[in-house]
Scaffold this active site. Structure first.
Site, mmCIF file in Angstrom:
data_model
loop_
_atom_site.group_PDB
_atom_site.id
_atom_site.type_symbol
_atom_site.label_atom_id
_atom_site.label_comp_id
_atom_site.label_asym_id
_atom_site.label_seq_id
_atom_site.Cartn_x
_atom_site.Cartn_y
_atom_site.Cartn_z
ATOM 1 C CB SER A 1 14.194 -20.309 -23.878
ATOM 2 O OG SER A 1 13.092 -21.164 -24.321
ATOM 3 C CE1 TYR B 1 15.931 -21.974 -29.004
ATOM 4 C CE2 TYR B 1 14.199 -22.547 -27.402
ATOM 5 C CZ TYR B 1 14.863 -21.588 -28.163
ATOM 6 O OH TYR B 1 14.672 -20.386 -27.734
HETATM 7 P P1 NDP Z 1 14.222 -13.586 -34.310
HETATM 8 O O1 NDP Z 1 14.157 -14.864 -35.095
HETATM 9 O O2 NDP Z 1 13.184 -12.595 -34.661
HETATM 10 O O3 NDP Z 1 15.506 -13.341 -33.817
HETATM 11 C C1 NDP Z 1 16.644 -13.996 -33.988
HETATM 12 C C2 NDP Z 1 17.967 -12.882 -34.080
HETATM 13 O O4 NDP Z 1 19.017 -13.786 -33.927
HETATM 14 C C3 NDP Z 1 17.811 -12.396 -35.279
HETATM 15 O O5 NDP Z 1 18.138 -10.954 -35.172
HETATM 16 C C4 NDP Z 1 18.805 -12.916 -36.229
HETATM 17 O O6 NDP Z 1 19.421 -12.251 -36.927
HETATM 18 C C5 NDP Z 1 19.678 -13.486 -35.017
HETATM 19 N N1 NDP Z 1 20.844 -14.650 -35.659
HETATM 20 C C6 NDP Z 1 20.462 -15.792 -35.901
HETATM 21 N N2 NDP Z 1 21.697 -16.308 -36.039
HETATM 22 C C7 NDP Z 1 22.557 -15.356 -36.161
HETATM 23 C C8 NDP Z 1 24.008 -15.539 -36.336
HETATM 24 N N3 NDP Z 1 24.683 -16.661 -36.703
HETATM 25 N N4 NDP Z 1 24.740 -14.624 -36.201
HETATM 26 C C9 NDP Z 1 24.102 -13.317 -35.850
HETATM 27 N N5 NDP Z 1 22.807 -13.171 -35.495
HETATM 28 C C10 NDP Z 1 21.979 -14.443 -35.657
HETATM 29 O O7 NDP Z 1 13.573 -14.419 -32.829
HETATM 30 P P2 NDP Z 1 13.619 -13.920 -31.487
HETATM 31 O O8 NDP Z 1 13.484 -12.620 -31.366
HETATM 32 O O9 NDP Z 1 12.468 -14.770 -30.737
HETATM 33 O O10 NDP Z 1 14.865 -14.519 -30.702
HETATM 34 C C11 NDP Z 1 15.691 -13.804 -29.884
HETATM 35 C C12 NDP Z 1 16.241 -14.728 -28.953
HETATM 36 O O11 NDP Z 1 15.081 -14.978 -28.016
HETATM 37 C C13 NDP Z 1 16.731 -16.139 -29.178
HETATM 38 O O12 NDP Z 1 18.004 -16.415 -28.524
HETATM 39 C C14 NDP Z 1 15.667 -17.215 -29.105
HETATM 40 O O13 NDP Z 1 16.128 -18.436 -28.607
HETATM 41 C C15 NDP Z 1 14.924 -16.435 -27.898
HETATM 42 N N6 NDP Z 1 13.778 -16.766 -27.520
HETATM 43 C C16 NDP Z 1 12.770 -16.570 -28.137
HETATM 44 C C17 NDP Z 1 11.454 -17.016 -27.790
HETATM 45 C C18 NDP Z 1 10.190 -16.754 -28.344
HETATM 46 O O14 NDP Z 1 9.156 -17.306 -28.315
HETATM 47 N N7 NDP Z 1 10.262 -16.089 -29.766
HETATM 48 C C19 NDP Z 1 11.020 -17.802 -26.494
HETATM 49 C C20 NDP Z 1 12.521 -17.982 -25.607
HETATM 50 C C21 NDP Z 1 13.594 -17.466 -25.999
HETATM 51 P P3 NDP Z 1 19.907 -12.407 -38.554
HETATM 52 O O15 NDP Z 1 19.156 -13.420 -39.064
HETATM 53 O O16 NDP Z 1 19.768 -11.122 -39.192
HETATM 54 O O17 NDP Z 1 21.496 -12.659 -38.413
#
Ligand code: NDP
Length: 246
Positions: free
Chosen positions: A142, A155
């Site tokens: 990030s 975070y």
């Molecule tokens: P989402 O909330 O759409 O996606 C997060 C994903 O992580 C989901 O698919 C969720 O799936 C999965 N997840 C969470 N906890 C678990 C777990 N315990 N086991 C397996 N899967 C898990 O957000 P984003 O697409 O934005 O996030 C994706 C990545 O991008 C993250 O690492 C986030 O920190 C990073 N990011 C996002 C930014 C943004 O602005 N959106 C900016 C910078 C980085 P499920 O709940 O079905 O398990």
């Protein structure tokens, strides 16, 4: 022929946002994708959509906080497609609050998913990559780790810890077997901030995302760019943010 036509790619956190967009993008470019997350209904619909468009996709219920789940995900890729070329460690959670709030449960959740989850993926895939003589770790970190702001300390800490892991892996693997890529998105319109507990923080961040955030498809294209490079070319770091983000 795309460079991805023969690639087998596993993606965690593939049930929404950046992970789901990356799955669709890589599959559209010819990769076989193996998707993991906890919400299997969401994984099902992404797999169905990819297959309807002629792509190859498999899915498995995965909680990245459990090492055995990552082992099972990697095993699914290897058993179904014969090997694993890329692991995209993308699953993540974000809890924002000043340190003084002592949101220790939130700290634990971010450490367990964002950091321990990536380590579990490395533990599962590294022996496979070494055995094959080839492999690529991609992680979603990030811009929060690059520009430190209040209320995101833990975070950002987890994301910078992951960046450190990948750089160490890279330096330990100059034999040409491993490639590592850290992708640092800025504001991206996903469900990430919908899970922030504090209503005021949540609404404020949702507003920022709605006005400024870029599409997860943009991050997916950046991942595809890194993955598509020939084996002797490593894209180490990618920063991708809205043009208007400060
Ligand atoms: P989402 O909330 O759409 O996606 C997060 C994903 O992580 C989901 O698919 C969720 O799936 C999965 N997840 C969470 N906890 C678990 C777990 N315990 N086991 C397996 N899967 C898990 O957000 P984003 O697409 O934005 O996030 C994706 C990545 O991008 C993250 O690492 C986030 O920190 C990073 N990011 C996002 C930014 C943004 O602005 N959106 C900016 C910078 C980085 P499920 O709940 O079905 O398990």
């Amino acid at each position: 022929m795309s460079r991805l036509d023969s690639k087998i790619v596993t993606i965690t956190g593939a049930s929404s946002g950046i992970g789901a967009a990356t799955a669709r993008e890589l599959a559209a470019r010819g990769a076989a994708v193996v998707l993991g997350a906890r919400r299997t209904d969401r994984l099902d619909s992404t797999v169905a959509r990819i297959r309807a468009e002629g792509g190859r996709a498999q899915m498995l219920e995965v909680d990245v906080t459990k090492r055995v789940d990552l082992e099972a995900l990697v095993a699914l890729a290897v058993n179904r497609f014969g090997r694993l070329d890329v692991l995209v460690g993308n699953a993540g959670v974000a809890r924002t609050a000043p340190m003084a709030d002592l949101d220790v449960d939130g700290w634990d959740a971010m450490i367990d998913v964002n950091l321990r989850g990536v380590l579990h993926g490395i533990a599962a895939a590294l022996p496979v990559f070494r055995r094959q003589g080839r492999g690529h770790f991609v992680t979603t970190v990030s811009t929060s780790g690059l520009k430190i702001v209040p209320a995101q300390a833990v975070y950002a800490g987890t994301k910078n810890a992951v960046r450190t892991l990948l750089e160490a892996l890279r330096q330990e693997s100059t034999d040409g077997v491993l490639r590592t890529t850290s992708v640092s998105p800025g504001f991206v319109r996903t469900e990430l901030v919908d899970h922030i507990d504090d209503p005021e923080q949540r609404e404020q961040t949702q507003r920022t995302m709605a006005t400024l955030g870029i599409s997860p498809d943009a991050v997916a294209r950046a991942v595809a760019f890194a993955v598509e490079q020939p084996d002797d070319v490593e894209i180490g770091d990618i920063t991708i943010r809205p043009t208007r983000q400060n």
